[in-house]
Write a protein that holds these residues in place. Structure first.
Motif, mmCIF file in Angstrom:
data_model
loop_
_atom_site.group_PDB
_atom_site.id
_atom_site.type_symbol
_atom_site.label_atom_id
_atom_site.label_comp_id
_atom_site.label_asym_id
_atom_site.label_seq_id
_atom_site.Cartn_x
_atom_site.Cartn_y
_atom_site.Cartn_z
ATOM 1 N N ILE A 32 6.303 12.336 5.126
ATOM 2 C CA ILE A 32 6.568 11.183 4.818
ATOM 3 C C ILE A 32 7.525 10.530 5.891
ATOM 4 O O ILE A 32 8.264 11.369 6.767
ATOM 5 N N SER A 33 7.200 9.343 6.272
ATOM 6 C CA SER A 33 7.801 8.726 7.450
ATOM 7 C C SER A 33 8.159 7.305 7.264
ATOM 8 O O SER A 33 7.877 6.694 6.358
ATOM 9 N N ARG A 34 8.730 6.517 8.312
ATOM 10 C CA ARG A 34 8.991 5.219 8.273
ATOM 11 C C ARG A 34 7.882 4.229 7.885
ATOM 12 O O ARG A 34 8.208 3.508 7.307
ATOM 13 N N THR A 35 6.929 4.626 8.431
ATOM 14 C CA THR A 35 5.567 3.952 8.512
ATOM 15 C C THR A 35 5.186 3.579 6.884
ATOM 16 O O THR A 35 4.726 2.643 6.324
ATOM 17 N N HIS A 36 5.414 4.806 6.224
ATOM 18 C CA HIS A 36 5.160 4.897 4.542
ATOM 19 C C HIS A 36 5.781 3.953 3.911
ATOM 20 O O HIS A 36 5.722 3.207 3.041
ATOM 21 N N PHE A 37 7.169 4.015 4.257
ATOM 22 C CA PHE A 37 8.297 3.032 3.660
ATOM 23 C C PHE A 37 7.793 1.625 3.967
ATOM 24 O O PHE A 37 7.935 0.630 3.230
ATOM 25 N N ALA A 38 7.464 1.313 5.368
ATOM 26 C CA ALA A 38 7.080 0.095 5.815
ATOM 27 C C ALA A 38 5.867 -0.419 4.979
ATOM 28 O O ALA A 38 5.810 -1.682 4.532
ATOM 29 N N ARG A 39 4.991 0.255 4.668
ATOM 30 C CA ARG A 39 3.877 -0.067 3.696
ATOM 31 C C ARG A 39 3.984 -0.605 2.374
ATOM 32 O O ARG A 39 3.658 -1.387 1.908
ATOM 33 N N TYR A 40 4.991 0.301 1.899
ATOM 34 C CA TYR A 40 5.329 -0.106 0.483
ATOM 35 C C TYR A 40 6.319 -1.393 0.642
ATOM 36 O O TYR A 40 6.123 -2.310 -0.322
ATOM 37 N N LEU A 41 6.936 -1.785 1.583
ATOM 38 C CA LEU A 41 7.860 -2.985 1.637
ATOM 39 C C LEU A 41 6.963 -4.232 1.968
ATOM 40 O O LEU A 41 7.122 -5.280 1.350
ATOM 41 N N VAL A 42 5.778 -3.856 2.594
ATOM 42 C CA VAL A 42 4.783 -4.988 3.024
ATOM 43 C C VAL A 42 4.126 -5.342 1.444
ATOM 44 O O VAL A 42 3.894 -6.341 0.867
ATOM 45 N N GLU A 43 3.533 -4.107 0.955
ATOM 46 C CA GLU A 43 3.032 -4.404 -0.582
ATOM 47 C C GLU A 43 4.006 -4.943 -1.518
ATOM 48 O O GLU A 43 3.203 -6.168 -2.302
ATOM 49 N N PRO A 78 15.869 -1.138 -4.061
ATOM 50 C CA PRO A 78 15.793 0.081 -4.757
ATOM 51 C C PRO A 78 14.462 0.631 -4.926
ATOM 52 O O PRO A 78 13.377 -0.176 -4.706
ATOM 53 N N GLY A 79 14.133 1.881 -5.133
ATOM 54 C CA GLY A 79 13.077 2.567 -5.289
ATOM 55 C C GLY A 79 11.971 2.684 -4.269
ATOM 56 O O GLY A 79 10.652 3.075 -4.367
ATOM 57 N N THR A 80 12.627 2.587 -3.046
ATOM 58 C CA THR A 80 11.677 2.806 -1.951
ATOM 59 C C THR A 80 11.097 4.143 -1.786
ATOM 60 O O THR A 80 9.942 4.414 -1.292
ATOM 61 N N TYR A 81 11.723 5.282 -1.870
ATOM 62 C CA TYR A 81 11.398 6.490 -1.755
ATOM 63 C C TYR A 81 9.931 6.858 -2.544
ATOM 64 O O TYR A 81 9.001 7.412 -2.027
ATOM 65 N N GLU A 82 10.177 6.491 -3.955
ATOM 66 C CA GLU A 82 8.874 6.731 -4.759
ATOM 67 C C GLU A 82 7.801 5.926 -4.341
ATOM 68 O O GLU A 82 6.555 6.321 -4.451
ATOM 69 N N GLY A 83 8.171 4.583 -3.978
ATOM 70 C CA GLY A 83 7.188 3.649 -3.420
ATOM 71 C C GLY A 83 6.484 4.294 -2.376
ATOM 72 O O GLY A 83 5.262 4.144 -2.164
ATOM 73 N N ALA A 84 7.154 4.827 -1.216
ATOM 74 C CA ALA A 84 6.603 5.223 0.044
ATOM 75 C C ALA A 84 5.739 6.518 -0.277
ATOM 76 O O ALA A 84 4.576 6.584 0.436
ATOM 77 N N LEU A 85 5.989 7.234 -1.298
ATOM 78 C CA LEU A 85 5.155 8.416 -1.723
ATOM 79 C C LEU A 85 3.828 8.152 -1.675
ATOM 80 O O LEU A 85 2.920 8.795 -1.779
ATOM 81 N N LYS A 86 3.533 6.873 -2.407
ATOM 82 C CA LYS A 86 2.214 6.441 -2.770
ATOM 83 C C LYS A 86 1.215 6.341 -1.745
ATOM 84 O O LYS A 86 0.258 6.432 -1.886
ATOM 85 N N TYR A 87 1.915 6.321 -0.557
ATOM 86 C CA TYR A 87 1.117 5.871 0.726
ATOM 87 C C TYR A 87 1.084 7.482 1.513
ATOM 88 O O TYR A 87 0.327 7.455 2.595
ATOM 89 N N VAL A 88 1.530 8.535 1.129
ATOM 90 C CA VAL A 88 1.722 9.513 1.769
ATOM 91 C C VAL A 88 0.462 10.573 1.372
ATOM 92 O O VAL A 88 0.403 10.910 0.191
ATOM 93 N N GLY A 89 -0.538 10.853 2.443
ATOM 94 C CA GLY A 89 -1.284 11.892 1.876
ATOM 95 C C GLY A 89 -0.757 13.408 1.881
ATOM 96 O O GLY A 89 -1.127 14.209 1.365
ATOM 97 N N ASN A 90 0.441 13.609 2.671
ATOM 98 C CA ASN A 90 0.947 15.028 2.916
ATOM 99 C C ASN A 90 2.442 14.548 2.787
ATOM 100 O O ASN A 90 3.370 14.297 3.619
ATOM 101 N N PRO A 91 2.981 14.948 1.666
ATOM 102 C CA PRO A 91 4.455 14.569 1.275
ATOM 103 C C PRO A 91 5.483 15.195 2.624
ATOM 104 O O PRO A 91 6.566 14.712 2.704
ATOM 105 N N ALA A 92 4.929 16.428 3.197
ATOM 106 C CA ALA A 92 5.868 16.951 3.974
ATOM 107 C C ALA A 92 5.843 16.096 5.190
ATOM 108 O O ALA A 92 6.893 16.101 6.272
#
Length: 283
Positions: free
Chosen positions: A134-145, A118-132
């Motif tokens: 947001i991509s799979r890469t940002h989700f991937a970084r959160y799942l590694v973190e 759970p909570g991956t959308y909010e987690g991915a947003l932490k890695y996004v410089g430009n919210p428009a």
């Protein structure tokens, strides 16, 4: 000017990289790059910063972007180089292409939640410089973190590729439209990293044939995800279709990218470098 340490494919925090345009320019200069382009995904918002940073570092610069298109059921990337970043057709086209990323991101998060994460959308947003963007890469970084996977490659393999719980396809721009936006803005369209696409020989031939028919003029021959054998294969493709050749690391992050800025071998000498087509657009 044909033989250059040119790096015409990389990403900043404006899309899915981890460095600013200024940090990328400094890294490119320190690695001996002579001609550079920032090619953020479906976005040209970092172009003025990148050009100014390049000037400050004594780098020659070409404007750039990497446009996502759908072709034969696959996502294909078309790099645009040397275009006018103020062109209204380009700006509007990229805005439309970016528009579906937010909804897709929420679908990815829902799929991961059903898989017990759970909570991956909010987690991915932490890695996004430009919210428009947001991509799979940002989700991937959160799942590694959060320790779900050891690296981003494992995240993609287990969760974010076709058939996995976080995979959501996206309908991108049409090939003809992406090439037209680039061409009408005064730039040159380039097929990015062609070896990455899962095409049959016939589908790949159709891609190159249609790309050229729409006014595409170059292909990435030497790029971070290609093997030495693939350099040779796509050098042959460039000759077969009468295309110029491009070179770019596809650098995203010091901790993630296999190839650093400026560290690729030179283009084969008998090919026409894409920058020879853009000599009057180099800043």
């Amino acid at each position: 000017m044909s033989i250059l340490n040119a790096d015409l494919h990389c990403h900043s925090v404006v899309s899915d990289g981890t460095l600013t345009p200024e940090e990328l320019a400094a890294r490119a200069a320190s690695n001996g790059v002579e001609l550079w382009s920032l090619t953020d995904h479906d976005e040209i918002g970092g172009q003025h910063r990148a050009a100014a940073a390049a000037r400050a570092q004594g780098l020659r610069y070409l404007t750039g972007t990497e446009i996502s298109v759908t072709f034969a059921g696959e996502t294909v990337h078309i790099v645009g180089l040397g275009f006018d970043p103020a062109d209204e057709g380009m700006r509007q086209g990229l805005e439309q292409t970016r528009g579906g990323r937010g909804g897709r991101a929420r679908e990815i998060a829902a799929g991961l939640a059903t898989a017990g994460i759970p909570g991956t959308y909010e987690g991915a947003l932490k890695y996004v410089g430009n919210p428009a963007l947001i991509s799979r890469t940002h989700f991937a970084r959160y799942l590694v973190e959060t320790g779900v996977c050891k690296d981003t490659a494992e995240v993609f393999r287990r969760y974010l590729t076709e058939g996995k719980p976080g995979y959501v396809p996206h309908r991108w721009a049409a090939l003809k439209d992406a090439v037209r936006w680039i061409r009408e803005a005064g730039g040159v369209a380039v097929i990015a990293h062609p070896a990455r696409y899962k095409f049959t020989a016939n589908e790949e031939y159709a891609l190159f044939t249609e790309f050229k028919a729409h006014g595409g003029r170059a292909v990435e021959v030497v790029t971070g995800s290609h093997t030495v054998a693939e350099y040779a294969r796509y050098a042959d493709t460039a000759r077969e279709f009468g295309l110029a050749a491009s070179r770019g690391s596809d650098f995203h992050s010091p901790g993630e990218s296999h190839t650093d800025l400026g560290q690729l071998p030179f283009l084969p000498a008998e090919l026409t470098p894409v920058w020879d087509l853009l000599a009057d657009r180099i800043q």
